[in-house]
Design an enzyme around this catalytic site. Structure first.
Site, mmCIF file in Angstrom:
data_model
loop_
_atom_site.group_PDB
_atom_site.id
_atom_site.type_symbol
_atom_site.label_atom_id
_atom_site.label_comp_id
_atom_site.label_asym_id
_atom_site.label_seq_id
_atom_site.Cartn_x
_atom_site.Cartn_y
_atom_site.Cartn_z
ATOM 1 C CG ASP A 109 -0.201 -0.123 2.534
ATOM 2 O OD1 ASP A 109 1.029 -0.325 2.522
ATOM 3 O OD2 ASP A 109 -0.859 -0.006 3.576
ATOM 4 C CE LYS A 160 -0.568 5.827 15.574
ATOM 5 N NZ LYS A 160 -0.027 4.482 15.458
ATOM 6 C CG ASP A 219 0.433 4.716 4.309
ATOM 7 O OD1 ASP A 219 -0.276 3.929 3.670
ATOM 8 O OD2 ASP A 219 0.509 4.722 5.550
HETATM 9 P P1 GTP Z 1 -5.804 -1.338 7.752
HETATM 10 O O1 GTP Z 1 -6.771 -2.397 8.178
HETATM 11 O O2 GTP Z 1 -6.499 -0.158 7.129
HETATM 12 O O3 GTP Z 1 -4.812 -0.935 8.824
HETATM 13 O O4 GTP Z 1 -4.911 -1.916 6.543
HETATM 14 P P2 GTP Z 1 -4.010 -3.234 6.398
HETATM 15 O O5 GTP Z 1 -4.018 -4.077 7.624
HETATM 16 O O6 GTP Z 1 -4.400 -3.883 5.130
HETATM 17 O O7 GTP Z 1 -2.613 -2.590 6.157
HETATM 18 P P3 GTP Z 1 -1.394 -2.330 7.120
HETATM 19 O O8 GTP Z 1 -0.883 -0.978 6.763
HETATM 20 O O9 GTP Z 1 -1.747 -2.542 8.523
HETATM 21 O O10 GTP Z 1 -0.404 -3.476 6.629
HETATM 22 C C1 GTP Z 1 0.808 -3.234 5.957
HETATM 23 C C2 GTP Z 1 0.898 -4.166 4.751
HETATM 24 O O11 GTP Z 1 0.845 -5.532 5.167
HETATM 25 C C3 GTP Z 1 -0.243 -3.964 3.756
HETATM 26 O O12 GTP Z 1 0.290 -3.962 2.456
HETATM 27 C C4 GTP Z 1 -1.145 -5.153 4.001
HETATM 28 O O13 GTP Z 1 -1.807 -5.611 2.811
HETATM 29 C C5 GTP Z 1 -0.173 -6.225 4.499
HETATM 30 N N1 GTP Z 1 -0.827 -7.118 5.466
HETATM 31 C C6 GTP Z 1 -1.420 -6.742 6.635
HETATM 32 N N2 GTP Z 1 -1.928 -7.824 7.262
HETATM 33 C C7 GTP Z 1 -1.649 -8.903 6.475
HETATM 34 C C8 GTP Z 1 -1.921 -10.315 6.585
HETATM 35 O O14 GTP Z 1 -2.544 -10.792 7.539
HETATM 36 N N3 GTP Z 1 -1.463 -11.124 5.564
HETATM 37 C C9 GTP Z 1 -0.788 -10.635 4.500
HETATM 38 N N4 GTP Z 1 -0.400 -11.512 3.554
HETATM 39 N N5 GTP Z 1 -0.503 -9.316 4.359
HETATM 40 C C10 GTP Z 1 -0.937 -8.458 5.340
#
Ligand code: GTP
Length: 362
Positions: A109, A160, A219
């Site tokens: 992302d 933070k 981001d």
């Molecule tokens: P929010 O729910 O809005 O916080 O988004 P997110 O959990 O999809 O993104 P976050 O910024 O927390 O995660 C960072 C990256 O790791 C993102 O590109 C997500 O797609 C990826 N990611 C987060 N959780 C998982 C997971 O359980 N499995 C996999 N394969 N990727 C994950």
């Protein structure tokens, strides 16, 4: 070089748009983010990518087919009903990445225009087990901030902090170089966070380093960040509108208009309007600071400002869609309505009355 892209999260902050697409496929100026990432990796001599995703995300990617840009693509799928977090999916790539050489890991992302080779060189030079790309921000209080020693070794991450408390302005950019020894630190088949569980251990063992990256970094985790990223890229890559427009169309630059878009008379597009393919817009419409996903239809005399309109959504005639509104895929807004600021409408929901209170309508 090999790269692992983490793209199996739930993108809760981008709901309701993420109810029907993973974050990494959100369009940035009419091109899926994942394709931008592929292009960036290719220009940095990466040849192989492992997409660490869940089964649904894999399905979406295979359906949408973003251009592979010559990369060899493999998938590592999270087990059913067990999201692995941000470290577990890396462990899940172990058999594909193999125990050979350091590899790149990036969050799916992030839009970044960085020199991966330079990051890799910094990693090799320090002998780190993990090197985190650090991005300099004006106000680090929303992020995890790295505390570094004079050799760029990360001593600590402070989540933070207030602007005054922050030891540096350098935040975790969600891009890493990892030595294959990292696999020994991550439990198999379990949810595990790289930021909260693995990096603190490596910091204690003096094996975690940071490297400041130059260049564009964004981001897209929140709607306002997603809109802003599109604006910045639109500014950067602004191209002359090549689609066929009727003579009466007024386009205020910068705008991006994809293929087969139909625009009515006396309609003003832009500034900062992005229209996906097959969008149909009526007469006397104003659209600015907004993104309209492919296949959406906008009726006559409607005003759309600072909003995101989902795929195949239908906005009636004489409607006002205000700043921060998100109208998800296939939602329908009937004629003569006013939608207040920051209203979210869930996929396929029909709205038939004016809404003046900020809300999520499901
Ligand atoms: P929010 O729910 O809005 O916080 O988004 P997110 O959990 O999809 O993104 P976050 O910024 O927390 O995660 C960072 C990256 O790791 C993102 O590109 C997500 O797609 C990826 N990611 C987060 N959780 C998982 C997971 O359980 N499995 C996999 N394969 N990727 C994950």
């Amino acid at each position: 070089m090999k790269a692992v892209i983490l793209a199996g999260g739930f993108a809760t902050r981008l709901r309701p748009l993420s109810c029907s697409r993973p974050k990494t496929l959100f369009p940035i100026v009419n091109k899926p983010l994942l394709q931008w990432i592929f292009e960036g990796l290719t220009t940095n001599n990466v040849t192989e990518v492992v997409l660490a995703v869940n089964a649904l995300t894999q399905f979406h990617i295979k359906q949408q087919k973003p251009a592979k840009c010559g990369l060899k693509i493999k998938y590592a799928i999270d087990p059913p009903k067990t999201p692995l977090g941000t470290a577990g999916p890396i462990k899940n790539t172990e058999k594909i990445v193999k125990y050979e050489e350091p590899f790149i890991v990036l969050n799916g992302d992030i839009f970044a225009d960085i020199d991966y080779k330079q990051l890799m060189d910094a990693h090799v030079k320090t002998g780190a087990l993990a090197t985190i790309a650090l991005h300099k921000v004006e106000d680090p209080s929303r992020y995890g901030v790295a505390e570094l020693d004079k050799n760029n070794r990360i001593k600590n991450f402070i989540e933070k902090p207030t602007k005054e408390q922050a030891p540096t302005n350098f935040i975790n950019a969600g891009i890493y170089i990892l030595d294959p020894k990292i696999f020994d630190y991550i439990p198999k088949g379990k949810q595990c966070s790289i930021e909260r569980e693995i990096f603190p251990t490596l910091a204690k063992e003096h094996k975690l380093f940071g490297h400041l990256i130059e260049g564009l970094w964004m981001d897209i985790g929140k709607p306002e960040e997603y809109l802003q990223a599109n604006k910045i890229i639109l500014d950067k890559i602004y191209e002359k509108n090549k689609s066929k427009l009727s003579k009466n169309i007024e386009a205020k630059k910068p705008v991006a208009i994809d293929k087969r878009v139909i625009i009515g008379k006396k309609t003003v597009i832009g500034p900062y309007a992005i229209l996906g393919k097959n969008v149909v817009i009526g007469d006397n419409v104003q659209i600015y600071d907004s993104i309209v996903f492919s296949g959406a239809k906008i009726g006559d005399n409607t005003i759309i400002k600072g909003a995101i309109i989902g795929e195949d959504a239908v906005i009636g005639k004489n409607v006002q869609v205000n700043i921060g509104c998100i109208i998800a895929d296939q939602a329908k807004i009937k004629d003569n309505l006013n939608l207040t600021k920051e209203l979210s409408v869930c996929p396929a929901k029909e709205i038939s009355e004016t809404i003046l209170k900020r809300n999520i309508i499901c």
